[in-house]
Design a protein around this motif. Structure first.
Motif, short mmCIF file in Angstrom:
data_model
loop_
_atom_site.label_atom_id
_atom_site.label_comp_id
_atom_site.label_asym_id
_atom_site.label_seq_id
_atom_site.Cartn_x
_atom_site.Cartn_y
_atom_site.Cartn_z
N SER A 54 33.24 27.48 67.59
CA SER A 54 33.99 27.35 66.34
C SER A 54 35.45 27.34 66.69
N TRP A 189 28.74 36.21 57.43
CA TRP A 189 29.67 35.10 57.18
C TRP A 189 31.02 35.29 57.87
N ARG A 190 31.21 36.44 58.52
CA ARG A 190 32.49 36.72 59.20
C ARG A 190 32.22 36.90 60.71
N PRO A 191 32.42 35.85 61.50
CA PRO A 191 32.14 35.92 62.94
C PRO A 191 33.08 36.90 63.65
N GLU A 194 34.95 36.38 67.01
CA GLU A 194 36.07 35.45 67.09
C GLU A 194 37.39 36.08 66.67
N LEU A 309 33.24 23.43 60.72
CA LEU A 309 33.02 24.85 60.50
C LEU A 309 33.70 25.69 61.58
N HIS A 310 34.46 26.70 61.14
CA HIS A 310 35.17 27.59 62.06
C HIS A 310 35.59 28.83 61.30
N SER A 311 36.16 29.79 62.00
CA SER A 311 36.77 30.94 61.34
C SER A 311 38.07 31.27 62.05
N TYR A 364 36.31 34.54 57.20
CA TYR A 364 35.01 34.00 56.87
C TYR A 364 34.91 32.59 57.47
N GLU A 365 33.74 32.20 57.90
CA GLU A 365 33.57 30.83 58.36
C GLU A 365 33.87 29.89 57.20
N GLU A 367 34.84 25.48 56.07
CA GLU A 367 34.89 24.06 56.40
C GLU A 367 35.35 23.28 55.18
#
Length: 422
Positions: A54, A189-191, A194, A309-311, A364-365, A367
């Motif tokens: 991500s 939903w929160r990686p 990262e 999609l990323h965070s 949160y992730e 996009e």
């Protein structure tokens, strides 16, 4: 105290200049893999994270880095005092502040003061946080963190340990001694892996927040017509004096994502030679909040493109976006008219509207996508410190830390990266 603060500020930059064998990275805990200065240059972002599954930060990056020393032995000794004093003496000699003082005397005076400040600040909550680093007081210790307790003590002499408790937690995380709280780790939903800049104690989070909570969002919406006109004026002057387009793909992720930004603020401050006279209302409103150490400006999303999609790895910042130009609806396969541009944050999907703000948490992730076949989507994008959760003092301290870190990075030659981006 003012003299001490000025000296420590000069010292902070001087020590980095005298230890340039360090590899420049972002403000992140040692366990996070971050790009070197050369890689950062390639990806056109001062605070860019190493591209992974991500690719982070909405393309904005922006965190706290811990330079990783090479195998070469440092000449700083245990705390960097010798090179620091030498650099300061050279600076004093150039300024010729007093011809009646010998270099030996000045050296002794400076070293005594620095040692005294270091001893006093080591007992503060920030000093104790820094001391938790496994490299504390060794040649491997990043001198930025080694000096940080003294810098904060002199810059904010009235701040108590209680006031700085959460800042100390952020410092611990940045040096690899802190942990992410369970409520973040357990949120799918929160990686959390990262995260590269993290302040504990901010409480529960949610993907989207009510924009009516912030005066910033109200001001932007109330001045939409003016801001839209100022955007059009900036389009007329989109090329700088060298012929460079002010709209740029500011990170590696954006090159393939059809997303370009006209940057108004970089790392929280204005850009040299930018035509702010063309957008006075926009600028004034944006400067009414503590703009964070990323990029703020007008974002354009091309037709049939989106951000993957990323965070973002910083829980101290929130993002506000106001629709400037939103493409019309499109007809889906069921024959229904639906919004053509959307953003998904965590499990929730929202759509932009002209003159309306979306407020969200980018840990949160998330996009975006613009499904319209011909029309672009334009938003005014503002990253700012979380004024809903952080105290004014915490924000001031964090702004100071970010500013000092940028000076450190520039001392190691990263200033050219900023020039490249802007």
């Amino acid at each position: 105290m003012v003299q001490s603060s000025s000296l420590l500020t000069a010292a902070a930059v001087a020590i980095i200049s005298s230890t340039s064998h360090h590899r420049v990275e972002c403000f992140a805990p040692p366990s996070i893999s971050i790009q070197s200065a050369a890689s950062t240059t390639k990806n056109s972002s001062l605070y860019a994270k190493k591209k992974a599954k991500s690719s982070g930060g909405g393309g904005f990056g922006g965190g706290f880095g811990s330079p990783t020393p090479t195998k070469k032995k440092s000449s700083r000794g245990k705390s960097g005092r010798s090179d620091l004093i030498s650099a300061l003496n050279d600076d004093d000699s150039k300024k010729k502040e007093s011809k009646s003082f010998s270099r030996t005397y000045v050296k002794s005076e400076q070293e005594d003061m620095l040692n005294d400040l270091a001893a006093k600040s080591s007992t503060t909550i920030i000093g104790k946080a820094v001391a938790k680093s496994p490299h504390y007081n060794t040649p491997e210790m990043d001198p930025f963190w080694q000096l940080l307790p003294s810098l904060i003590s002199t810059k904010f002499p009235t701040a108590s340990d209680k006031d700085l408790e959460r800042v100390a937690g952020m410092v611990e995380f940045s040096i690899g001694a802190g942990k992410v709280e369970d409520n973040v780790v357990e949120n799918p939903w929160r990686p959390h892996t990262e995260l590269h800049a993290y302040m504990p104690g901010l409480g529960e989070a949610e993907p989207f927040l009510d924009p009516d909570q912030l005066d910033l969002c109200k001001q932007l919406s109330e001045n939409y017509d003016v801001i839209s006109s100022e955007y059009e004026a900036l389009l007329e002057e989109r090329f700088d004096r060298k012929g460079n387009d002010r709209f740029q793909s500011v990170t590696s992720m954006n090159y393939e994502a059809g997303w370009k930004t006209m940057v108004l603020f970089y790392n929280g401050h204005r850009i040299k030679d930018f035509p702010y006279h063309l957008c006075p209302v926009t600028t004034k409103i944006m400067e009414s909040v503590p703009i964070a150490g990323r990029i703020a400006g007008f974002n354009r999303q091309q037709p049939q493109s989106g951000i993957p999609l990323h965070s973002d790895g910083n829980n101290m910042w929130l993002t506000c976006q106001m629709g400037i130009k939103v493409p019309p609806t499109i007809t889906n396969e069921a024959g229904e008219d639906v919004p053509s541009a959307h953003i998904r944050v965590g499990p929730e999907t929202r759509h932009w509207e002209e003159g309306h703000c979306l407020l969200y948490d980018t840990t949160y992730e998330h996009e975006t996508f613009n499904s319209h076949p011909t029309e672009e989507r334009v938003v005014l994008h503002v990253d700012f410190f979380n004024t809903l959760k952080m105290t004014p003092l915490e924000i001031k301290v964090l702004q100071y830390i970010y500013d000092m870190r940028e000076q450190f990075m520039k001392a190691e030659g990263v200033a050219k990266v900023g020039a490249q981006v802007l």
